[in-house]
Design a protein around this motif. Structure first.
Motif, PDB file in Angstrom:
ATOM      1  N   ALA A  56       0.845  -1.183   0.000  1.00 49.83           N
ATOM      2  CA  ALA A  56       0.000   0.000   0.000  1.00 49.83           C
ATOM      3  C   ALA A  56       0.880   1.232   0.000  1.00 49.83           C
ATOM      4  O   ALA A  56       1.930   1.267   0.657  1.00 49.83           O
ATOM      5  CB  ALA A  56      -0.931   0.006   1.218  1.00 49.83           C
ATOM      6  N   GLY A  57       0.450   2.246  -0.747  1.00 57.87           N
ATOM      7  CA  GLY A  57       1.218   3.481  -0.812  1.00 57.87           C
ATOM      8  C   GLY A  57       0.506   4.529  -1.623  1.00 57.87           C
ATOM      9  O   GLY A  57      -0.458   4.250  -2.348  1.00 57.87           O
ATOM     10  N   ALA A  58       0.987   5.746  -1.512  1.00 59.11           N
ATOM     11  CA  ALA A  58       0.417   6.868  -2.249  1.00 59.11           C
ATOM     12  C   ALA A  58       0.995   6.917  -3.658  1.00 59.11           C
ATOM     13  O   ALA A  58       2.042   6.317  -3.943  1.00 59.11           O
ATOM     14  CB  ALA A  58       0.716   8.168  -1.509  1.00 59.11           C
ATOM     15  N   PRO A  59       0.321   7.599  -4.574  1.00 61.02           N
ATOM     16  CA  PRO A  59       0.883   7.760  -5.915  1.00 61.02           C
ATOM     17  C   PRO A  59       2.268   8.391  -5.862  1.00 61.02           C
ATOM     18  O   PRO A  59       2.526   9.322  -5.092  1.00 61.02           O
ATOM     19  CB  PRO A  59      -0.126   8.685  -6.617  1.00 61.02           C
ATOM     20  N   GLY A  60       3.174   7.872  -6.679  1.00 58.82           N
ATOM     21  CA  GLY A  60       4.531   8.389  -6.739  1.00 58.82           C
ATOM     22  C   GLY A  60       5.504   7.711  -5.797  1.00 58.82           C
ATOM     23  O   GLY A  60       6.701   8.026  -5.830  1.00 58.82           O
ATOM     24  N   THR A  61       5.060   6.777  -4.967  1.00 56.94           N
ATOM     25  CA  THR A  61       5.967   6.102  -4.035  1.00 56.94           C
ATOM     26  C   THR A  61       6.544   4.834  -4.647  1.00 56.94           C
ATOM     27  O   THR A  61       5.998   4.281  -5.598  1.00 56.94           O
ATOM     28  CB  THR A  61       5.236   5.740  -2.735  1.00 56.94           C
ATOM     29  N   VAL A 142       4.704   3.111  -7.932  1.00 58.48           N
ATOM     30  CA  VAL A 142       3.349   3.589  -8.206  1.00 58.48           C
ATOM     31  C   VAL A 142       3.444   4.889  -8.989  1.00 58.48           C
ATOM     32  O   VAL A 142       4.024   5.870  -8.500  1.00 58.48           O
ATOM     33  CB  VAL A 142       2.570   3.812  -6.897  1.00 58.48           C
ATOM     34  N   PRO A 143       2.907   4.953 -10.208  1.00 61.88           N
ATOM     35  CA  PRO A 143       2.992   6.198 -10.982  1.00 61.88           C
ATOM     36  C   PRO A 143       2.293   7.351 -10.266  1.00 61.88           C
ATOM     37  O   PRO A 143       1.332   7.162  -9.514  1.00 61.88           O
ATOM     38  CB  PRO A 143       2.270   5.839 -12.294  1.00 61.88           C
TER      39      PRO A 143
END
Length: 341
Positions: A56-61, A142-143
């Motif tokens: 799990a992660g935010a966009p860009g990570t 993650v883009p």
């Protein structure tokens, strides 16, 4: 004495055979045995085996994890690793995209999916020595413009025509929506072979485990309904459509039925749809159809005979009496003038 000598000789033979079996090398793995495994690696302090990767992660990570490859044979194994997008088959099973140009990096909508975000760097091909367990790290980037929600994927290990897939549950941070619809509800078949067919569509951005409830109604009497409620053995991925059936062995033999399907899932997803149908046995349908055809044929034949017996119209008869010569001429009118005599 001869008997004692014979017994000693037999014991010596048995001891020699046992020693030979004990000293014999282990048999190699059979040709149909896999000989290697792939699974999520566990940390030094971890005791439970992970059945899949959860990231799990935010966009860009950039997320990191590790894959464990175990070679249980006496031969070196050369294993190829890749990421793949996941999807539902038509019947709801979990599947991954094949390793073909363009297919492994695209999702159901044609855009690049989470499988293309997985990278093993220079370790896409790994040589695992005999009786060795190798741990291979990988990253998932993650883009920045990735939409929130679940992005199903898998890590695929391939060797000698055999593939092993390990699921990757990836959730990108942001608002989530659990939503679904039920479509194309229909009753098919008759008798013990009757089934209720329907289509489920995941309209949200998270994977769903749906629960189904069915209510059946009939025009005459109370039908023996199908299973009232159960959790479906599928995981409906975002944006996916699956076609399912529920057996209905107690369907009426002759009646008009109406079924109502209610599907719910965690997160507040709920959908309701109905379908109806006349259930008529094949034998009765055949007799009814034959009777209607016979009635139609009889009616047509009767109409044909009635028309055939109708007399043909002849010339109109001549009228009798004065009217035969034409209209009666009018009586002449005499005008009187002068005085009376």
């Amino acid at each position: 004495m001869p008997v004692l000598h014979t017994l000693r000789r037999a014991a010596a033979v048995l001891l020699l055979a046992a020693a030979t079996l004990y000293a014999a090398p282990a048999r190699p793995a059979a040709a149909d045995e896999p000989g290697w495994t792939a699974e999520p690696a566990t940390g030094a302090a971890a005791t439970a085996v992970r059945p899949y990767f959860y990231l799990a992660g935010a966009p860009g990570t950039v997320l990191e994890d590790r894959l464990a490859l175990a070679n249980t044979t006496d031969q070196e194994r050369t294993i190829t690793l890749r990421g793949a997008d996941a999807y539902n088959t038509a019947d709801g099973a979990f599947a991954v995209r094949p390793a073909t140009p363009g297919a492994g990096a695209t999702g159901a909508t044609g855009a690049a999916g989470a499988g293309s975000w997985i990278s093993f760097g220079a370790a896409t091909t790994v040589k695992v020595p005999p009786r060795t367990r190798a741990v291979v790290p990988f990253t998932l980037t993650v883009p920045p413009a990735s939409p929130p929600g679940d992005h199903p994927a898998a890590v695929i290990a391939t060797e000698g025509g055999r593939e092993v897939g390990v699921r990757v549950h990836l959730r990108v941070g942001g608002p989530t929506l659990a939503a679904l619809t039920v479509e194309d509800v229909a009753v098919r078949g008759r008798g013990a072979a009757a089934v209720i067919a329907y289509t489920l569509v995941n309209r949200g951005n998270v994977a769903l485990t749906p629960e189904l409830r069915i209510r059946a109604e009939a025009l005459v009497g109370e039908p023996a309904g199908p299973p009232r409620g159960r959790t479906l053995p599928i995981e409906l991925l975002p944006g996916q459509r699956v076609e399912l059936t529920e057996p209905w062995p107690g369907a009426p033999a002759l009646d008009r039925v109406r079924v109502t399907l209610t599907v719910t899932a965690p997160g507040g997803a709920r959908a309701v749809a109905t379908g109806s149908r006349w259930l008529v046995p094949w034998s009765l349908a055949g007799w009814t159809g034959g009777g209607l055809l016979g009635l139609g044929a009889t009616t047509a034949a009767a109409l044909y005979l009635v028309r055939g017996r109708r007399p043909e119209p002849g010339p109109a008869p001549a009228p009798d009496g004065p009217s035969a010569a034409g209209p009666t001429p009018p009586t002449p009118h005499h005008e009187l003038t002068g005085a009376a005599r």
